[in-house]
Design a protein around this motif. Structure first.
Motif, mmCIF file in Angstrom:
data_model
loop_
_atom_site.group_PDB
_atom_site.id
_atom_site.type_symbol
_atom_site.label_atom_id
_atom_site.label_comp_id
_atom_site.label_asym_id
_atom_site.label_seq_id
_atom_site.Cartn_x
_atom_site.Cartn_y
_atom_site.Cartn_z
ATOM 1 N N GLY A 168 19.006 4.972 36.909
ATOM 2 C CA GLY A 168 20.321 4.369 36.737
ATOM 3 C C GLY A 168 21.199 4.571 37.966
ATOM 4 O O GLY A 168 21.932 3.673 38.380
ATOM 5 N N ALA A 169 21.103 5.755 38.573
ATOM 6 C CA ALA A 169 21.896 6.050 39.774
ATOM 7 C C ALA A 169 21.470 5.160 40.943
ATOM 8 O O ALA A 169 22.314 4.717 41.732
ATOM 9 C CB ALA A 169 21.760 7.524 40.146
ATOM 10 N N VAL A 170 20.183 4.907 41.062
ATOM 11 C CA VAL A 170 19.679 4.030 42.126
ATOM 12 C C VAL A 170 20.234 2.618 41.941
ATOM 13 O O VAL A 170 20.732 1.997 42.893
ATOM 14 C CB VAL A 170 18.128 4.013 42.142
ATOM 15 C CG1 VAL A 170 17.597 2.955 43.092
ATOM 16 C CG2 VAL A 170 17.585 5.381 42.511
ATOM 17 N N ILE A 171 20.174 2.111 40.716
ATOM 18 C CA ILE A 171 20.690 0.768 40.431
ATOM 19 C C ILE A 171 22.190 0.724 40.719
ATOM 20 O O ILE A 171 22.676 -0.203 41.380
ATOM 21 C CB ILE A 171 20.406 0.370 38.968
ATOM 22 C CG1 ILE A 171 18.901 0.369 38.683
ATOM 23 C CG2 ILE A 171 21.020 -0.994 38.656
ATOM 24 C CD1 ILE A 171 18.547 0.333 37.197
ATOM 25 N N LEU A 172 22.903 1.737 40.258
ATOM 26 C CA LEU A 172 24.358 1.787 40.440
ATOM 27 C C LEU A 172 24.744 1.787 41.919
ATOM 28 O O LEU A 172 25.650 1.070 42.337
ATOM 29 C CB LEU A 172 24.914 3.026 39.739
ATOM 30 C CG LEU A 172 26.422 3.133 39.617
ATOM 31 C CD1 LEU A 172 26.997 1.948 38.851
ATOM 32 C CD2 LEU A 172 26.787 4.435 38.932
ATOM 33 N N LYS A 173 24.042 2.578 42.714
ATOM 34 C CA LYS A 173 24.338 2.646 44.145
ATOM 35 C C LYS A 173 24.145 1.277 44.801
ATOM 36 O O LYS A 173 24.952 0.860 45.637
ATOM 37 C CB LYS A 173 23.429 3.669 44.825
ATOM 38 C CG LYS A 173 23.727 3.844 46.319
ATOM 39 C CD LYS A 173 22.744 4.752 47.006
ATOM 40 C CE LYS A 173 23.018 6.194 46.640
ATOM 41 N NZ LYS A 173 22.179 7.140 47.407
#
Length: 121
Positions: free
Chosen positions: A69-74
């Motif tokens: 999720g953090a990768v997508i958000l970034k």
């Protein structure tokens, strides 16, 4: 809604990406329900997602794929894309991918962003 299936296959795992415009958290929840209406997506190992809501800020969920999720958000933040949820789906193939799984999430999100630009350009 944009859905790209079979974006990546690696050691038995398969990845797809789905995304589209949403309004608020209720819109995100409705979008996720729509994604999972198709049985194979409902039964996927992971449906990791993220969105930057204009009124509420960033929201993400790894769905068991720690850090996805953090990768997508970034990537959404770098793109300056708000009110557009992106869901990366993985069907686990029986082999741990280690850090390669993050590269596959990036590949999926890039494919979505390219399709999104073409569709809204």
């Amino acid at each position: 809604m944009i859905r790209l299936e079979n974006v990546v296959s690696d050691r038995g795992s398969r990845y797809a990406v789905t995304g589209g415009a949403v309004q608020g958290r209720a819109g995100v929840d409705a979008f996720l329900r729509e994604v999972k209406r198709e049985k194979k997506f409902a039964k996927a190992t992971h449906n990791s997602w993220a969105v930057i809501l204009s009124g509420e800020g960033p929201v993400k969920n790894d769905d068991g794929e720690s850090g996805a999720g953090a990768v997508i958000l970034k990537m959404l933040d770098r793109e300056g894309l708000t009110d557009c949820v992106v869901v990366v789906t993985r069907w686990y193939g029986g082999v741990h991918l280690g850090g390669d799984r993050f590269a596959h999430v990036v590949t999926c999100v890039r494919a979505f962003l390219e399709a999104w630009r073409k569709g809204s350009g």
